[in-house]
Design a protein around this motif. Structure first.
Motif, PDB file in Angstrom:
ATOM      1  N   ALA A   1       0.831  -1.211   0.000  1.00  0.00           N
ATOM      2  CA  ALA A   1       0.000   0.000   0.000  1.00  0.00           C
ATOM      3  C   ALA A   1       0.860   1.252   0.000  1.00  0.00           C
ATOM      4  CB  ALA A   1      -0.929  -0.008   1.216  1.00  0.00           C
ATOM      5  N   ALA A   2       1.927   1.254   0.767  1.00  0.00           N
ATOM      6  CA  ALA A   2       2.811   2.422   0.810  1.00  0.00           C
ATOM      7  C   ALA A   2       3.481   2.650  -0.541  1.00  0.00           C
ATOM      8  CB  ALA A   2       3.868   2.239   1.907  1.00  0.00           C
TER       9      ALA A   2
ATOM     10  N   VAL B   1       2.340   1.689  -3.511  1.00  0.00           N
ATOM     11  CA  VAL B   1       1.321   2.119  -4.473  1.00  0.00           C
ATOM     12  C   VAL B   1       1.014   3.603  -4.290  1.00  0.00           C
ATOM     13  CG1 VAL B   1      -1.120   1.866  -5.089  1.00  0.00           C
ATOM     14  CG2 VAL B   1       0.303  -0.158  -4.820  1.00  0.00           C
ATOM     15  N   VAL B   2       0.866   4.049  -3.060  1.00  0.00           N
ATOM     16  CA  VAL B   2       0.594   5.464  -2.799  1.00  0.00           C
ATOM     17  C   VAL B   2       1.759   6.323  -3.285  1.00  0.00           C
ATOM     18  CG1 VAL B   2       0.356   7.173  -0.947  1.00  0.00           C
ATOM     19  CG2 VAL B   2      -1.009   5.086  -0.894  1.00  0.00           C
ATOM     20  N   GLU B   3       2.977   5.900  -2.997  1.00  0.00           N
ATOM     21  CA  GLU B   3       4.158   6.663  -3.414  1.00  0.00           C
ATOM     22  C   GLU B   3       4.237   6.771  -4.941  1.00  0.00           C
ATOM     23  OE1 GLU B   3       8.963   6.003  -3.340  1.00  0.00           O
ATOM     24  OE2 GLU B   3       7.804   5.306  -1.607  1.00  0.00           O
TER      25      GLU B   3
ATOM     26  N   SER C   1       1.750   6.423  -7.056  1.00  0.00           N
ATOM     27  CA  SER C   1       0.602   7.203  -7.534  1.00  0.00           C
ATOM     28  C   SER C   1       0.884   8.698  -7.429  1.00  0.00           C
ATOM     29  CB  SER C   1      -0.656   6.868  -6.734  1.00  0.00           C
ATOM     30  OG  SER C   1      -1.007   5.520  -6.922  1.00  0.00           O
ATOM     31  N   ARG C   2       1.476   9.106  -6.330  1.00  0.00           N
ATOM     32  CA  ARG C   2       1.824  10.526  -6.167  1.00  0.00           C
ATOM     33  C   ARG C   2       2.849  10.968  -7.196  1.00  0.00           C
ATOM     34  NH1 ARG C   2       2.175  10.470   0.352  1.00  0.00           N
ATOM     35  NH2 ARG C   2      -0.051  10.655   0.728  1.00  0.00           N
TER      36      ARG C   2
END
Length: 100
Positions: free
Chosen positions: A55-56, A58-60, A62-63
């Motif tokens: 999850a971390a 993917v978020v990174e 995506s940003r």
């Protein structure tokens, strides 16, 4: 005949004695159960930690990807609007307005 009271720390027939009464055949079973329980705990911990790590990441990503995606989407939308406008004006027989 006098009845004797057994010593205080002698197990009675209603108590289960651990360790001393274990047979050699039960040792592999106990070891298998221990390994199984440990593997279950490891599996649960790994599952949770992997989900958090993924999850971390993917978020990174995506940003980091958002500005490039936004720019590409804006270009695609602008091209689609220009094309649709040109087709509409061409169908009406008017020349398309000059692009700036």
């Amino acid at each position: 005949m006098a009845t004797r009271t057994p010593p205080r720390f002698v197990p009675t027939l209603t108590e289960v004695v651990q360790g001393a009464a274990a047979t050699p055949a039960s040792a592999p079973v106990a070891e298998e159960q221990l390994v199984h329980r440990i593997m279950q705990r490891v599996d649960l911990t790994l599952d949770r930690r992997l989900r958090e790590a993924i999850a971390a990441v993917v978020v990174e990503h995506s940003r980091a990807l958002a500005p490039a995606l936004r720019q590409e989407i804006e270009a695609v939308v602008a091209a689609a609007v220009s094309e649709a406008l040109a087709e509409e004006l061409g169908a009406q027989g008017k020349p398309p307005p000059s692009q700036r």
